[in-house]
Design a protein around this motif. Structure first.
Motif, PDB file in Angstrom:
ATOM      1  N   LEU A  86       0.835  -1.197   0.000  1.00  0.00           N
ATOM      2  CA  LEU A  86       0.000   0.000   0.000  1.00  0.00           C
ATOM      3  C   LEU A  86       0.871   1.248   0.000  1.00  0.00           C
ATOM      4  O   LEU A  86       0.610   2.208  -0.710  1.00  0.00           O
ATOM      5  CB  LEU A  86      -0.914  -0.010   1.234  1.00  0.00           C
ATOM      6  CG  LEU A  86      -1.908   1.152   1.357  1.00  0.00           C
ATOM      7  CD1 LEU A  86      -2.872   1.150   0.167  1.00  0.00           C
ATOM      8  CD2 LEU A  86      -2.669   1.065   2.681  1.00  0.00           C
ATOM      9  N   ILE A  87       1.934   1.201   0.810  1.00  0.00           N
ATOM     10  CA  ILE A  87       2.915   2.283   0.827  1.00  0.00           C
ATOM     11  C   ILE A  87       4.217   1.728   0.249  1.00  0.00           C
ATOM     12  O   ILE A  87       4.861   0.882   0.875  1.00  0.00           O
ATOM     13  CB  ILE A  87       3.155   2.804   2.263  1.00  0.00           C
ATOM     14  CG1 ILE A  87       1.834   3.304   2.852  1.00  0.00           C
ATOM     15  CG2 ILE A  87       4.203   3.912   2.256  1.00  0.00           C
ATOM     16  CD1 ILE A  87       1.975   3.779   4.300  1.00  0.00           C
ATOM     17  N   PRO A  88       4.611   2.154  -0.943  1.00  0.00           N
ATOM     18  CA  PRO A  88       5.813   1.612  -1.565  1.00  0.00           C
ATOM     19  C   PRO A  88       7.044   1.811  -0.681  1.00  0.00           C
ATOM     20  O   PRO A  88       7.219   2.883  -0.091  1.00  0.00           O
ATOM     21  CB  PRO A  88       5.934   2.422  -2.872  1.00  0.00           C
ATOM     22  CG  PRO A  88       4.556   2.937  -3.125  1.00  0.00           C
ATOM     23  CD  PRO A  88       3.950   3.179  -1.774  1.00  0.00           C
ATOM     24  N   PRO A  89       7.898   0.788  -0.547  1.00  0.00           N
ATOM     25  CA  PRO A  89       9.112   0.933   0.252  1.00  0.00           C
ATOM     26  C   PRO A  89      10.102   1.883  -0.418  1.00  0.00           C
ATOM     27  O   PRO A  89      10.105   2.039  -1.643  1.00  0.00           O
ATOM     28  CB  PRO A  89       9.666  -0.494   0.302  1.00  0.00           C
ATOM     29  CG  PRO A  89       9.127  -1.147  -0.931  1.00  0.00           C
ATOM     30  CD  PRO A  89       7.770  -0.549  -1.142  1.00  0.00           C
ATOM     31  N   ILE A  90      10.929   2.493   0.394  1.00  0.00           N
ATOM     32  CA  ILE A  90      11.976   3.372  -0.132  1.00  0.00           C
ATOM     33  C   ILE A  90      13.145   2.491  -0.561  1.00  0.00           C
ATOM     34  O   ILE A  90      13.711   1.765   0.257  1.00  0.00           O
ATOM     35  CB  ILE A  90      12.420   4.394   0.929  1.00  0.00           C
ATOM     36  CG1 ILE A  90      11.226   5.226   1.394  1.00  0.00           C
ATOM     37  CG2 ILE A  90      13.518   5.290   0.377  1.00  0.00           C
ATOM     38  CD1 ILE A  90      11.565   6.201   2.510  1.00  0.00           C
ATOM     39  N   GLU A  91      13.501   2.552  -1.824  1.00  0.00           N
ATOM     40  CA  GLU A  91      14.541   1.685  -2.352  1.00  0.00           C
ATOM     41  C   GLU A  91      15.610   2.484  -3.090  1.00  0.00           C
ATOM     42  O   GLU A  91      15.360   3.580  -3.580  1.00  0.00           O
ATOM     43  CB  GLU A  91      13.931   0.646  -3.302  1.00  0.00           C
ATOM     44  CG  GLU A  91      12.968  -0.323  -2.614  1.00  0.00           C
ATOM     45  CD  GLU A  91      12.374  -1.321  -3.579  1.00  0.00           C
ATOM     46  OE1 GLU A  91      12.203  -2.488  -3.201  1.00  0.00           O
ATOM     47  OE2 GLU A  91      12.088  -0.916  -4.732  1.00  0.00           O
ATOM     48  N   VAL A  92      16.785   1.886  -3.154  1.00  0.00           N
ATOM     49  CA  VAL A  92      17.911   2.481  -3.879  1.00  0.00           C
ATOM     50  C   VAL A  92      18.502   1.404  -4.781  1.00  0.00           C
ATOM     51  O   VAL A  92      18.305   0.204  -4.537  1.00  0.00           O
ATOM     52  CB  VAL A  92      18.984   3.020  -2.904  1.00  0.00           C
ATOM     53  CG1 VAL A  92      18.415   4.127  -2.038  1.00  0.00           C
ATOM     54  CG2 VAL A  92      19.542   1.899  -2.035  1.00  0.00           C
ATOM     55  N   PRO A  93      19.223   1.760  -5.831  1.00  0.00           N
ATOM     56  CA  PRO A  93      19.816   0.752  -6.724  1.00  0.00           C
ATOM     57  C   PRO A  93      20.793  -0.158  -5.982  1.00  0.00           C
ATOM     58  O   PRO A  93      21.549   0.299  -5.126  1.00  0.00           O
ATOM     59  CB  PRO A  93      20.539   1.599  -7.780  1.00  0.00           C
ATOM     60  CG  PRO A  93      19.839   2.918  -7.744  1.00  0.00           C
ATOM     61  CD  PRO A  93      19.442   3.137  -6.314  1.00  0.00           C
ATOM     62  N   LYS A  94      20.769  -1.436  -6.327  1.00  0.00           N
ATOM     63  CA  LYS A  94      21.676  -2.383  -5.686  1.00  0.00           C
ATOM     64  C   LYS A  94      23.138  -2.043  -5.971  1.00  0.00           C
ATOM     65  O   LYS A  94      24.022  -2.361  -5.164  1.00  0.00           O
ATOM     66  CB  LYS A  94      21.368  -3.800  -6.174  1.00  0.00           C
ATOM     67  CG  LYS A  94      22.190  -4.872  -5.470  1.00  0.00           C
ATOM     68  CD  LYS A  94      21.908  -6.252  -6.022  1.00  0.00           C
ATOM     69  CE  LYS A  94      22.807  -7.291  -5.373  1.00  0.00           C
ATOM     70  NZ  LYS A  94      22.593  -8.650  -5.935  1.00  0.00           N
ATOM     71  N   ARG A  95      23.399  -1.398  -7.095  1.00  0.00           N
ATOM     72  CA  ARG A  95      24.774  -1.041  -7.420  1.00  0.00           C
ATOM     73  C   ARG A  95      25.354  -0.042  -6.415  1.00  0.00           C
ATOM     74  O   ARG A  95      26.568   0.184  -6.394  1.00  0.00           O
ATOM     75  CB  ARG A  95      24.859  -0.474  -8.832  1.00  0.00           C
ATOM     76  CG  ARG A  95      24.100   0.815  -9.066  1.00  0.00           C
ATOM     77  CD  ARG A  95      24.361   1.343 -10.474  1.00  0.00           C
ATOM     78  NE  ARG A  95      23.939   0.373 -11.470  1.00  0.00           N
ATOM     79  CZ  ARG A  95      22.722   0.332 -12.006  1.00  0.00           C
ATOM     80  NH1 ARG A  95      21.798   1.214 -11.629  1.00  0.00           N
ATOM     81  NH2 ARG A  95      22.407  -0.573 -12.903  1.00  0.00           N
ATOM     82  N   TRP A  96      24.506   0.518  -5.589  1.00  0.00           N
ATOM     83  CA  TRP A  96      24.995   1.412  -4.529  1.00  0.00           C
ATOM     84  C   TRP A  96      25.777   0.655  -3.461  1.00  0.00           C
ATOM     85  O   TRP A  96      26.322   1.265  -2.542  1.00  0.00           O
ATOM     86  CB  TRP A  96      23.825   2.177  -3.901  1.00  0.00           C
ATOM     87  CG  TRP A  96      23.351   3.316  -4.753  1.00  0.00           C
ATOM     88  CD1 TRP A  96      23.581   3.525  -6.083  1.00  0.00           C
ATOM     89  CD2 TRP A  96      22.541   4.422  -4.330  1.00  0.00           C
ATOM     90  NE1 TRP A  96      22.974   4.666  -6.525  1.00  0.00           N
ATOM     91  CE2 TRP A  96      22.319   5.241  -5.468  1.00  0.00           C
ATOM     92  CE3 TRP A  96      21.960   4.794  -3.119  1.00  0.00           C
ATOM     93  CZ2 TRP A  96      21.573   6.410  -5.407  1.00  0.00           C
ATOM     94  CZ3 TRP A  96      21.204   5.954  -3.062  1.00  0.00           C
ATOM     95  CH2 TRP A  96      21.020   6.755  -4.193  1.00  0.00           C
ATOM     96  N   PHE A  97      25.828  -0.670  -3.566  1.00  0.00           N
ATOM     97  CA  PHE A  97      26.718  -1.444  -2.704  1.00  0.00           C
ATOM     98  C   PHE A  97      28.150  -0.912  -2.788  1.00  0.00           C
ATOM     99  O   PHE A  97      28.924  -1.047  -1.846  1.00  0.00           O
ATOM    100  CB  PHE A  97      26.691  -2.918  -3.128  1.00  0.00           C
ATOM    101  CG  PHE A  97      25.664  -3.744  -2.412  1.00  0.00           C
ATOM    102  CD1 PHE A  97      24.516  -3.166  -1.883  1.00  0.00           C
ATOM    103  CD2 PHE A  97      25.837  -5.114  -2.277  1.00  0.00           C
ATOM    104  CE1 PHE A  97      23.558  -3.928  -1.237  1.00  0.00           C
ATOM    105  CE2 PHE A  97      24.877  -5.897  -1.633  1.00  0.00           C
ATOM    106  CZ  PHE A  97      23.744  -5.298  -1.099  1.00  0.00           C
ATOM    107  N   LYS A  98      28.469  -0.333  -3.921  1.00  0.00           N
ATOM    108  CA  LYS A  98      29.807   0.235  -4.101  1.00  0.00           C
ATOM    109  C   LYS A  98      30.122   1.278  -3.036  1.00  0.00           C
ATOM    110  O   LYS A  98      31.271   1.436  -2.620  1.00  0.00           O
ATOM    111  CB  LYS A  98      29.916   0.887  -5.485  1.00  0.00           C
ATOM    112  CG  LYS A  98      29.762  -0.056  -6.663  1.00  0.00           C
ATOM    113  CD  LYS A  98      29.843   0.717  -7.967  1.00  0.00           C
ATOM    114  CE  LYS A  98      29.696  -0.203  -9.175  1.00  0.00           C
ATOM    115  NZ  LYS A  98      29.783   0.555 -10.456  1.00  0.00           N
ATOM    116  N   HIS A  99      29.110   1.993  -2.609  1.00  0.00           N
ATOM    117  CA  HIS A  99      29.315   3.069  -1.644  1.00  0.00           C
ATOM    118  C   HIS A  99      29.857   2.554  -0.321  1.00  0.00           C
ATOM    119  O   HIS A  99      30.597   3.260   0.372  1.00  0.00           O
ATOM    120  CB  HIS A  99      28.001   3.830  -1.412  1.00  0.00           C
ATOM    121  CG  HIS A  99      27.474   4.475  -2.656  1.00  0.00           C
ATOM    122  ND1 HIS A  99      26.221   5.053  -2.725  1.00  0.00           N
ATOM    123  CD2 HIS A  99      28.020   4.641  -3.892  1.00  0.00           C
ATOM    124  CE1 HIS A  99      26.021   5.542  -3.928  1.00  0.00           C
ATOM    125  NE2 HIS A  99      27.105   5.304  -4.657  1.00  0.00           N
TER     126      HIS A  99
END
Length: 341
Positions: free
Chosen positions: A52-65
């Motif tokens: 109902l409320i979309p989760p806040i997500e980030v690209p998996k490639r941000w693993f680099k950070h």
């Protein structure tokens, strides 16, 4: 009452990942996507109706950070440690103050300079190796991860690297605690404490004879495990490339070769070995055990998800015998042979 924040955070992480793992094992079909999305992503992502409320997500490639942050941080920590133990300079006051906040001003000096230095060298190598993997080896798909994964990654490396020096000889007495002795009128004690901090002749000395065969053996196993992790990541990366080295697909395929011929989750096993070896080297620490517990439980959860979702449901393998490093039951800690369907 003084609180060891690092210990408290990793205990909380361990409890959380255990609860999520149990829910995933016994009640996954009844959980809303809003909950399953907090611990599944990419090829492990749960299927179902949108939340109902979309989760806040980030690209998996941000693993680099994580490693753009952890590799320089571990290097800096190693340099100030060597600088201090070799008598070149003193530990920056702000570092001691941060350690006072994270571990408490009354923490004890438990880990010797040589064990601290050895652990820092190994962790620095591992972080830069992971930096190389995420930037030049791994091929990330377009999937996203929950923001909670991203935050926990930074918390993990801050806690791990700070723990390497938080209970080490020479890092346990903050400047603010010394100055508080003035209020007690004990100027002789104040003079002794100030001398211990600022006098190069009284600083802790790295005694390499203090390392045992156990420490050297753990170091070798650590380096072997992190190297095998690199090899396995290269195998996974090559599955998405053609013979010319060009990326041609982002799909998941069955890996073969090296440790994949013997175990189904070599990346998780190697990560557990890395932190187990560090725990043995830092065996006098009272906090690092909780970091290892968190890593162990988290990697077991990932292994279970990979085993059930990828090998069973996604790929629908024919009968094939695999040696799994952990059984399907969390209480089974020995090596078992299971038939994967």
């Amino acid at each position: 009452m003084e609180v060891n924040l690092v210990r408290a955070i990793f205990i909380f992480n361990s409890i959380t990942v255990t609860i999520l793992g149990l829910l995933d094992a016994f009640a996954e079909t009844y959980l809303p996507i809003a909950i399953t999305s907090t611990y599944r992503y990419g090829r492990y992502a749960a299927e179902g109706k949108a939340a109902l409320i979309p989760p806040i997500e980030v690209p998996k490639r941000w693993f680099k950070h994580f490693y753009e942050f952890a590799a320089p941080l571990s290097t800096y920590t190693l340099l100030i440690t060597l600088r201090f133990y070799l008598g070149v300079g003193n530990v920056p006051v702000n570092i001691l103050q941060i350690l006072d906040i994270l571990f408490g001003v009354n923490r004890q000096s438990l880990v010797s300079p040589e064990h601290t230095t050895l652990a820092l060298v190994l962790v620095t190598i591992h972080c830069w190796k992971r930096f190389y993997e995420t930037h030049y080896v791994s091929i990330f798909s377009n999937v996203k991860i929950n923001l909670s994964h991203y935050i926990v990654g930074f918390v993990h490396y801050v806690g791990t690297i700070s723990c390497l020096i938080g209970e080490s000889n020479g890092f346990f007495k903050g400047i603010l605690l010394i100055l508080q002795n003035q209020k007690l009128g004990n100027y002789f004690e104040l003079l002794i404490n100030m001398t211990q901090i600022f006098c190069p002749g009284s600083r802790p000395i790295v005694n390499w004879n203090g390392l045992t065969y156990i420490d050297y053996s753990c170091s070798i196993i650590f380096l072997w495990a992190t190297y095998k992790q690199l090899i396995c990541n290269k195998i996974l990366s090559n599955l998405r490339k053609n013979k010319k080295g060009e990326t041609v697909t982002l799909q998941h395929k069955i890996p073969k070769g090296d440790l994949f011929e013997y175990i189904s989750s070599p990346l998780q096993l190697s990560e557990i070995l890395v932190y187990l070896m560090l725990t043995i080297i830092l065996r006098n620490s009272q906090t690092f055990y909780y970091i290892f517990l968190w890593v162990l439980l988290n990697q077991v959860r990932i292994h279970r998800t990979l085993q059930n979702q990828v090998f069973v449901f996604s790929f629908k393998l024919t009968l094939q015998t695999k040696l799994l490093f952990l059984g399907s039951n969390w209480s089974t800690w020995s090596l078992v042979v299971r038939r994967v369907i």
